[in-house]
Design an enzyme around this catalytic site. Sequence first.
Site, mmCIF file in Angstrom:
data_model
loop_
_atom_site.group_PDB
_atom_site.id
_atom_site.type_symbol
_atom_site.label_atom_id
_atom_site.label_comp_id
_atom_site.label_asym_id
_atom_site.label_seq_id
_atom_site.Cartn_x
_atom_site.Cartn_y
_atom_site.Cartn_z
ATOM 1 N N LYS A 84 -16.267 -36.827 47.654
ATOM 2 C CA LYS A 84 -16.311 -36.316 49.029
ATOM 3 C C LYS A 84 -17.637 -35.592 49.316
ATOM 4 O O LYS A 84 -17.965 -35.270 50.438
ATOM 5 C CB LYS A 84 -15.122 -35.398 49.295
ATOM 6 C CG LYS A 84 -13.773 -36.130 49.209
ATOM 7 C CD LYS A 84 -12.617 -35.191 49.466
ATOM 8 C CE LYS A 84 -11.249 -35.809 49.224
ATOM 9 N NZ LYS A 84 -10.772 -36.670 50.329
ATOM 10 N N LYS A 116 -8.687 -35.773 63.252
ATOM 11 C CA LYS A 116 -8.260 -34.495 63.843
ATOM 12 C C LYS A 116 -9.434 -33.800 64.524
ATOM 13 O O LYS A 116 -9.317 -33.267 65.627
ATOM 14 C CB LYS A 116 -7.646 -33.585 62.765
ATOM 15 C CG LYS A 116 -6.343 -34.140 62.202
ATOM 16 C CD LYS A 116 -5.929 -33.517 60.866
ATOM 17 C CE LYS A 116 -4.873 -34.411 60.199
ATOM 18 N NZ LYS A 116 -4.652 -34.095 58.777
HETATM 19 C C1 26V Z 1 -3.117 -38.977 42.540
HETATM 20 C C2 26V Z 1 -2.588 -38.074 41.653
HETATM 21 C C3 26V Z 1 -2.846 -38.286 40.253
HETATM 22 C C4 26V Z 1 -2.597 -37.067 39.435
HETATM 23 C C5 26V Z 1 -1.347 -36.341 39.790
HETATM 24 C C6 26V Z 1 -1.252 -35.968 41.218
HETATM 25 C C7 26V Z 1 -1.817 -36.992 42.111
HETATM 26 C C8 26V Z 1 -1.579 -36.892 43.463
HETATM 27 C C9 26V Z 1 -2.102 -37.818 44.333
HETATM 28 C C10 26V Z 1 -2.887 -38.847 43.877
HETATM 29 C C11 26V Z 1 -3.457 -39.846 44.804
HETATM 30 C C12 26V Z 1 -4.135 -39.245 45.945
HETATM 31 C C13 26V Z 1 -4.456 -40.291 46.916
HETATM 32 C C14 26V Z 1 -4.782 -39.735 48.277
HETATM 33 O O1 26V Z 1 -4.423 -38.633 48.662
HETATM 34 N N1 26V Z 1 -5.465 -40.543 49.031
HETATM 35 C C15 26V Z 1 -5.851 -40.189 50.374
HETATM 36 O O2 26V Z 1 -4.893 -40.767 51.246
HETATM 37 C C16 26V Z 1 -5.182 -40.474 52.595
HETATM 38 C C17 26V Z 1 -4.045 -41.031 53.412
HETATM 39 O O3 26V Z 1 -4.040 -42.425 53.356
HETATM 40 C C18 26V Z 1 -6.518 -41.053 52.977
HETATM 41 O O4 26V Z 1 -6.802 -40.698 54.316
HETATM 42 C C19 26V Z 1 -7.616 -40.524 52.060
HETATM 43 O O5 26V Z 1 -8.840 -41.163 52.342
HETATM 44 C C20 26V Z 1 -7.230 -40.751 50.621
HETATM 45 O O6 26V Z 1 -8.147 -40.109 49.743
#
Ligand code: 26V
Length: 817
Positions: A555, A661
Site C-alpha cells: 500500500k 468513500k
Molecule cells: C488474510 C489473512 C491471512 C492471515 C490471517 C488473517 C487474514 C485475514 C484476511 C486475509 C485476506 C485479506 C484480504 C483483503 O482484505 N483484501 C481486500 O479486500 C477488499 C475488499 O474486496 C479490497 O477492496 C482490497 O483491495 C483487498 O486488499
Amino acid sequence: MNQDCTPAPAQDDAALRDAILSKMIYDVGGREERASPRDWFLASTLAARDGIVDRWRRSNNEVASSGRKQVCYLSLEFLIGRLLSDALGNLGMTEQMRRVLHGLGADLEEVFAQEPDAALGNGGLGRLAACFMESMASLSVPAIGYGIRYENGLFRQLIRDGQQQEVPEDWLSLGNPWEFERSGITYDIGFGGHVTVGPDERMIWQPGEVVRAIAYDIPVVGWRGRWVNTLRLWSARATDPLRLDAFNSGDHVGALAGRVKAEAISRVLYPGDESPAGQELRLRQEYFFASASLQDLIRRHLRLHGDLSTLPEKYSVQLNDTHPAIGVAELMRLLVDVHGMDWDEAWEIGRATFSYTNHTLMPEALESWPVSLMERLLPRNMQIIYMINARHLEAARAAGASDSLLSAASLIDEHHGRRVRMGHLAFIGSHKVNGVSALHTGLMKSTVFAELDRVCPGRITNKTNGITFRRWLLRANAPLTRLITDTIGPRVLDDPERLADLIPHARDAGFQESFARQRLEAKQNLARIVHLRTGVQIDPHALFDVQIKRIHEYKRQLLNILHTVALYNAMRAQPMGNWVPRVKLFAGKAAPSYHRAKLIIRLANDVARVVNRDPTVRNLLKVVFLPNYNVTLAENIIPAADLSEQISTAGLEASGTGNMKFALNGALTIGTMDGANIEISERVGLENIFIFGLDASVAVPLRRDGFDARAAVAASDELDAALDAIASGVFSPEEPDRYKGLVEALLARDDFLVTADFDSYLRTQRQVASRWQHPADWWRSAVLNTANVGWFSSDRTIRDYAEEIWRVPAGLATPPG
Ligand code: 26V
C-alpha cells in the site's frame, strides 16, 4: 419529511419517550435522573430494537411463507462498527431520537459515542461484508451473514514512543444490546478422531473432540426499515464436562484445559491481512464456522422444503475469500455421509449452491493447509478433498490437459511439502468465481487461476466492489447530504446515480462555496479530534492529505512518507516559497508480527515529531499519525479529507473501497492505475483525479524480473536526499541507525517499486498543490467526484451479484411515489 429525509417515524415522540423510560427502568435497572450516557445508550437502543424486531419477524415470515431464495454470506470477518446511528438513520428516527433524548436531558451524539466499535474484521474484506449486509437488507434480498462472534475483535492500537502496541479490544465487556443468544440453535462440530466404514459402505467419522457452536443473532436493518436480515455469529462452547476429579485433586489447569482449547475458537480474531497465518487455531475457526453455518442451512431447508435436492433453488452460499472454503468439502460430507446422498448429485448441488469471491492476489494470502494437518484435524474432509481432486483431474485429463496443466490445476500443491490449495477448492466447488475490480479479475485470469480458467472456462466474472452510501455519506457526512438533497432533491437518497444531477452545479460559484463551507466544518471537527488524541494543532484551512488503511508494504505508506520528507526538505530550503500548507495524516494498524510495517508506523511517528517541532515549517507542514484506526475514526476522517492517497503498487490492490468513500465525499484522489482506482478515473474523468506511476502492464513484469532501485535513487536528487535523511537519523537522533536497515533493504530489493514511482509521485503532488491554489478548479473537481461515483454504491454491486450469481430478485430501493 424530517431531517433524515425519510417519512415520519412510526411512533410519536411521547410513545418513544415512554418506551425509553420503560427500558431504563425494567431492562437497564437505572434511574432516569441519575442515568449515565451508557444507560441512555442501552435504553434507547433497546427501545429502537423493539421496532426493529417487529420488522425482522415480518421479513422472516415473508421468506418462510413465500419460499424465496436466501443468500448465505459466509465470512470470517464483519467489520460492522457502531450500529445505533445506522439503525436509527435507516429507520428515519435520528432526529426524533435526538429530540426525545434531549427532552430527557441526554445528548444523542454522546449516546452514540458509548457504543463500542465492533471490529470483527481486519480491513477491506471485513468492511465490504458489512456494507454488503446493509445493501442486501436495503434491497430486500433475504440474507444471513454467517461469521464468528469473537470475544476480542481486532486489537486496540496504542502508540507509545512512536511505536504500535497491541492491547485487546473488549467490545462485549459491557454487554451487547444488539445480539440475541439463540440457546436452541446449536450444532456439534467435530475435530480429529478417525474414519471407519459402516455396514452400508457409508463412511463414519468418529471425532476425537466435539465443540458446540451456539448462534447469536444481530438484526441488520435496511434503508427505510422495510426489510431486516440476520447476522448470525457462532460462539464456541466446550461439550466435555468439567473434569471434577482432576479439579478436586488440585489440577485446576488440567481440569479446564479441554474447555479452554474448545472455547479458544471464538476467543479472538486473527489480526493478519495478506500475511500467512498457518496456525492450527485458524483452521479450527474456519471449519467451525463453515460447518455450523452449513448444518444450519440444511436444517432450515429440511424444515421448510423437506428435500435436499432443491437446496440450490433455495440457497446461494457466497464464500467470502477462501476462509470458508473448507465448506465445499463439508457440504459433501453432510450430504453424502450424513444424509445418504449419491456423490455426483451432491457435487452438482454443492457447485450450484456455492460461489466464491477472491480478494487478493498477494501470494502470502493465498491460503493453503498442510495435508498432514488436515489429515489430523479433519480426516474425513481430507478424504473428500482427495476424491474431489481425483475426479477433477480425471475430467481435465480427459479434456486433454497436459501434465504441467494438471499439476497447476490440482487441489494439492506438491511443491511446498504437500498442501491443500484452498483457492482451488473454492474455485472448483463453485459455479461462479469473482474478482472485485475489473483489473483484479483480469489478473486472476492471467495469474493464480489461469489454469483453472482453462479447465473451467467462463466461471470467472467481475463484480467491482461498492460501499453503502447510507453509512459513508448520509451518516458520516450529514451536512454534505443536506446540501446535496437541497440542491437536487431527496430522490438521490434512493437512487445514487442521481448524484449526476450535481454535474451542472459543479461550476456554480455559489454551490462551490457551500460545498467548501461544509467541508470546513468537517475539517474543524477532525482538527479537534487530532488535537485531543495527539496534541497536535492543525489548521483547518490547510490541505488535508490523508492515507488511512492497513499498514502494508504494497500500500506504500513509505512512498507517502518519502514525499513528506522531500516536501519538508524543500520547505526548509525555501521557507518563504509559495507553499500550499499541508497536513499529512496517516492512520492504520499493522499485523502484530509484520515487523517492517510496524517500523513504517514508527517512521511516520518519528517524522511527525521532528516536523511538528520545527518552527521553520510551522504554518506549512504538519504530520499526524492518528492511533487506533477503526470504522468510527474513518467516519470522522473521510468527510474532512481533501486528498485521498490510493498509491499501491499497480496490480496489488485488488480493489480498495476507501478510495470510493473519499471520492463520494468530495476528496480528490492521488493514485496509481490499480484496483478500482481505474474505474473511478473512468467515471470522474482523468482531469479530476491525479494518476501517477507505472501501470500494471509494466509493474507486474518489472517486479518479476527485478528492478534496480539504486539507479532510480541516483536519478532523483529529492529521493536521494529524503532517503539519506531517514537513514542517517535526522528523524531518530536518539538512535541514528534506526532506519538504516529499512533504507538499505529498499535499495537492495525494492519489491513494491517505491523508488520507481517516486519521481512521478512527486511531480503529481506538485500538480495537486497548484490545483489547490486555484480554488474554483479544485472545488469543481471535488463536486465532480461526488457527482460521478454513484455507480460505486454497494446497492449496484449487490444487484449484480443477485442477478448474475445468486439469481435472486433484488427489490427496488425506491419508495412508491
Ligand atoms: C488474510 C489473512 C491471512 C492471515 C490471517 C488473517 C487474514 C485475514 C484476511 C486475509 C485476506 C485479506 C484480504 C483483503 O482484505 N483484501 C481486500 O479486500 C477488499 C475488499 O474486496 C479490497 O477492496 C482490497 O483491495 C483487498 O486488499
